[in-house]
Each structure stands twice: as C-alpha cells, then as structure tokens.
Enzyme design. Sequence first.
Site, PDB file in Angstrom:
ATOM      1  N   HIS A  29     -20.722  37.323 -12.013  1.00  0.00           N
ATOM      2  CA  HIS A  29     -20.347  37.740 -13.368  1.00  0.00           C
ATOM      3  C   HIS A  29     -21.413  37.342 -14.383  1.00  0.00           C
ATOM      4  O   HIS A  29     -21.895  38.187 -15.164  1.00  0.00           O
ATOM      5  CB  HIS A  29     -19.002  37.088 -13.731  1.00  0.00           C
ATOM      6  CG  HIS A  29     -18.498  37.454 -15.083  1.00  0.00           C
ATOM      7  ND1 HIS A  29     -17.449  38.325 -15.287  1.00  0.00           N
ATOM      8  CD2 HIS A  29     -18.885  37.056 -16.338  1.00  0.00           C
ATOM      9  CE1 HIS A  29     -17.220  38.451 -16.579  1.00  0.00           C
ATOM     10  NE2 HIS A  29     -18.080  37.691 -17.241  1.00  0.00           N
ATOM     11  N   GLU A  30     -21.795  36.078 -14.379  1.00  0.00           N
ATOM     12  CA  GLU A  30     -22.776  35.608 -15.362  1.00  0.00           C
ATOM     13  C   GLU A  30     -24.173  36.146 -15.065  1.00  0.00           C
ATOM     14  O   GLU A  30     -24.934  36.461 -15.992  1.00  0.00           O
ATOM     15  CB  GLU A  30     -22.791  34.082 -15.396  1.00  0.00           C
ATOM     16  CG  GLU A  30     -21.464  33.446 -15.804  1.00  0.00           C
ATOM     17  CD  GLU A  30     -20.950  33.949 -17.141  1.00  0.00           C
ATOM     18  OE1 GLU A  30     -21.767  34.297 -18.011  1.00  0.00           O
ATOM     19  OE2 GLU A  30     -19.721  33.993 -17.324  1.00  0.00           O
ATOM     20  N   HIS A  33     -24.414  39.620 -16.588  1.00  0.00           N
ATOM     21  CA  HIS A  33     -24.708  39.570 -18.024  1.00  0.00           C
ATOM     22  C   HIS A  33     -26.205  39.363 -18.248  1.00  0.00           C
ATOM     23  O   HIS A  33     -26.843  40.070 -19.038  1.00  0.00           O
ATOM     24  CB  HIS A  33     -23.953  38.411 -18.686  1.00  0.00           C
ATOM     25  CG  HIS A  33     -22.507  38.659 -18.910  1.00  0.00           C
ATOM     26  ND1 HIS A  33     -22.007  39.832 -19.446  1.00  0.00           N
ATOM     27  CD2 HIS A  33     -21.416  37.861 -18.698  1.00  0.00           C
ATOM     28  CE1 HIS A  33     -20.692  39.755 -19.552  1.00  0.00           C
ATOM     29  NE2 HIS A  33     -20.310  38.570 -19.100  1.00  0.00           N
TER      30      HIS A  33
END
Length: 226
Positions: A29-30, A33
Amino acid sequence: MENIQQFLYYPISELPYVIVALIIAFTVHEFSHAYVAYRLGDPTAKNEGRLTLNPAAHLDLFGTLMIFIAGFGWAKPVPVNHFHFRHRRLSGALVSFAGPLSNLMIAIIFIGLYFTLYRIGLLSNLSESTYSTINQLVNMVVSLNVVLFVFNLLPFPPLDGYRIIEDLAPNDVRVRLIQYEQYGVFLFLILFITPLGDYVFAAIFDRTVPYILNSLVALFQWLFGY
C-alpha cells in the site's frame, strides 16, 4: 493464553496469518503511494527511502499493534509534495487512490493464484495440515486487503478517500474541507472508538466487504469454468 486473548481482536491461532497479511498489505500500500508519486514527478518519498518493498520502511509500531488490538491500524504515511506534480490535483488523487487499489490488486492476485494452484493439481497433493495452512493464509490475505481497500476509501480524514475528494473538489469546497479537516479527524476517531460507529461502519463493512469478496470469487470461478 486466555489472559492475552482478551486484549486481542483476532484469535491467537490466527495471528501468524494476520502478521503475514498485514506486512504484505501495508508494505505494498505505502510503496504504491510512493511509486505513483515518483512516476508523476515527486521524488520526496524516494529521497526519504520510502520507494521500497522493505516492510521496515513502512510499518508503524503503534499502528501495527492497533491492528491486533482493535482490528484497524495504519502504516507510516508516505510524504508527498504536490508542487512537484504537473497536474497537482489529478496527480494527488491518483497517488491517494494507488494505495487502496494496490490492496484490491493483492486480493485479486492471491485469489487468482489459489485457483491456478488448485486447477493444476498442486493443492490436491498437499497434506491436510499444509493445505489448511495455505487456505487460512490466502483467506486472511484476501479478506484483510479487501477490508483495507474499503476502509481507506472512506471519506474521512486522514484516509485516502478523503484525500481524493479534497484533491478533486472545486476550490471553494476544497477551502472548506481544509478548514474543517481537524474536526473530521475528531469525528472519525469518535465513530471508531464508540458504539456510534456501528451505525455508520457496520452497514459498510457487513455488506460491501462480503459483496466484493463474493464477486471476486465468482469472477474466478467463471474464468476457471467452475
């Protein structure tokens, strides 16, 4: 064990699967980003060592512990500087959406991998205990990532869903959102730690998450001819 269990959201027997699923979900997820921000022109996350799949760069200790205690948590936010983007609003929204989308993609990949292994017969040759372990791990990875996909798209600060709305909103609306953002965070916390949240979140998670899970399984059943 019973004394420890009363402080945990998940059964102790499920903790190994939760840990693996959590590491995968938060890390990807990170990273997503950071990767999308970098591709759109912002090197901030890369310069701070966040453009990596090393979990140590992304996991937040307290946020991780909250997963085990309360059933929800967070990773370290990826730093994003919108001034590096050519199209600041659209790019900002794409960076925000990349995180939740990556969780959905993880769920799809694991379901697809499970069906593929089942179709080619690898799962049928395993011992019952090994098959059970794989089955529980896949179920946890898929369900946790779908939950994170839905959770992060909720329109409350500081979640990604709110950031998407904030980036795409007209100027006058955006100014008001920024003005009242601190109250939105406070409201979000109240809803999550009090029974009031049951009226808001229960309807979302009790219906949306099972619907997505069932739809994904049905899709792969159709693709594999089941």
